[in-house]
Write a protein that holds these residues in place. Structure first.
Motif, PDB file in Angstrom:
ATOM      1  N   GLN A   1       8.490  -0.175   5.173  1.00 13.78           N
ATOM      2  CA  GLN A   1       7.154   0.077   5.712  1.00 13.78           C
ATOM      3  C   GLN A   1       6.120  -0.809   5.045  1.00 13.78           C
ATOM      4  O   GLN A   1       6.096  -0.953   3.826  1.00 13.78           O
ATOM      5  CB  GLN A   1       6.793   1.554   5.494  1.00 13.78           C
TER       6      GLN A   1
ATOM      7  N   ILE B   1       1.952   2.134   3.643  1.00 14.33           N
ATOM      8  CA  ILE B   1       2.413   3.477   3.310  1.00 14.33           C
ATOM      9  C   ILE B   1       1.193   4.329   3.018  1.00 14.33           C
ATOM     10  O   ILE B   1       0.642   4.301   1.922  1.00 14.33           O
ATOM     11  CB  ILE B   1       3.381   3.447   2.111  1.00 14.33           C
TER      12      ILE B   1
ATOM     13  N   LYS C   1      -0.736   8.167   2.935  1.00 16.49           N
ATOM     14  CA  LYS C   1      -0.339   9.529   2.567  1.00 16.49           C
ATOM     15  C   LYS C   1       0.175  10.279   3.788  1.00 16.49           C
ATOM     16  O   LYS C   1       1.170  11.006   3.718  1.00 16.49           O
ATOM     17  CB  LYS C   1      -1.512  10.277   1.939  1.00 16.49           C
TER      18      LYS C   1
ATOM     19  N   TRP D   1       1.507   9.010   6.638  1.00 13.46           N
ATOM     20  CA  TRP D   1       2.809   8.498   7.054  1.00 13.46           C
ATOM     21  C   TRP D   1       3.905   9.002   6.130  1.00 13.46           C
ATOM     22  O   TRP D   1       4.956   9.458   6.576  1.00 13.46           O
ATOM     23  CB  TRP D   1       2.812   6.961   7.064  1.00 13.46           C
ATOM     24  N   LYS D   2       3.661   8.920   4.820  1.00 14.43           N
ATOM     25  CA  LYS D   2       4.667   9.344   3.843  1.00 14.43           C
ATOM     26  C   LYS D   2       5.001  10.825   4.003  1.00 14.43           C
ATOM     27  O   LYS D   2       6.178  11.205   3.981  1.00 14.43           O
ATOM     28  CB  LYS D   2       4.167   9.050   2.430  1.00 14.43           C
ATOM     29  N   LYS D   3       3.982  11.638   4.188  1.00 12.77           N
ATOM     30  CA  LYS D   3       4.205  13.077   4.380  1.00 12.77           C
ATOM     31  C   LYS D   3       5.052  13.334   5.629  1.00 12.77           C
ATOM     32  O   LYS D   3       5.987  14.134   5.602  1.00 12.77           O
ATOM     33  CB  LYS D   3       2.851  13.795   4.497  1.00 12.77           C
TER      34      LYS D   3
ATOM     35  N   ILE E   1       8.737  12.046   5.093  1.00 16.51           N
ATOM     36  CA  ILE E   1       9.459  12.931   4.169  1.00 16.51           C
ATOM     37  C   ILE E   1       9.866  14.215   4.885  1.00 16.51           C
ATOM     38  O   ILE E   1      10.987  14.695   4.732  1.00 16.51           O
ATOM     39  CB  ILE E   1       8.616  13.214   2.905  1.00 16.51           C
TER      40      ILE E   1
ATOM     41  N   ILE F   1      12.277   4.861   0.648  1.00 22.10           N
ATOM     42  CA  ILE F   1      11.178   4.097   1.238  1.00 22.10           C
ATOM     43  C   ILE F   1      11.098   2.754   0.526  1.00 22.10           C
ATOM     44  O   ILE F   1      11.015   2.695  -0.705  1.00 22.10           O
ATOM     45  CB  ILE F   1       9.847   4.872   1.115  1.00 22.10           C
TER      46      ILE F   1
ATOM     47  N   PRO G   1       8.819  -0.393   0.197  1.00 24.78           N
ATOM     48  CA  PRO G   1       7.489  -0.924   0.502  1.00 24.78           C
ATOM     49  C   PRO G   1       7.537  -2.430   0.767  1.00 24.78           C
ATOM     50  O   PRO G   1       7.904  -3.206  -0.108  1.00 24.78           O
ATOM     51  CB  PRO G   1       6.663  -0.619  -0.739  1.00 24.78           C
TER      52      PRO G   1
END
Length: 116
Positions: free
Chosen positions: A71, A74, A76, A78-80, A83, A93, A95
């Motif tokens: 990705q 990244i 918050k 998208w990460k949430k 996950i 992930i 980066p």
């Protein structure tokens, strides 16, 4: 249980042919090759449908599933979301920002951190 699809195993699928995705595609290719060298007989797929999504790399080692998402941005949010989407598997992930100014040799060196 996921059976090995020999026609798709080890294939690199490219979903976006835009120049802006060139680095993503190079990192994906080199990561798959490095994973394959270390895990010679485990299935590795790219853009493989898993639970209604198409992760960049899907890999199964014994009974463990690994999902790799490469990705650029990244956030918050998208990460949430990612996950939560892959909470039942091992999510890695990668980066893309780590690779933006590197040569292929340098990219291979950085990718060593993501080899399982």
């Amino acid at each position: 249980m996921i059976n090995i699809d020999w026609k798709k195993n080890n294939k690199i699928y490219i979903r976006n042919f835009s120049e802006s995705f060139d680095l993503h595609n190079v990192v994906q290719l080199l990561l798959v090759k490095a994973l394959r060298r270390k895990n010679r007989f485990d299935p590795i797929y790219t853009e493989f449908e898993y639970n209604g999504s198409y992760p960049d790399i899907f890999m199964k080692i014994k009974n463990d599933i690994y999902i790799f998402e490469i990705q650029e941005k990244i956030t918050k949010k998208w990460k949430k979301e990612v996950i939560k989407k892959y909470e039942e598997v091992n999510l890695i992930i990668v980066p893309l920002s780590k690779f933006s100014t590197n040569s292929i040799k340098e990219i291979k060196e950085i990718l060593k951190d993501y080899i399982i």
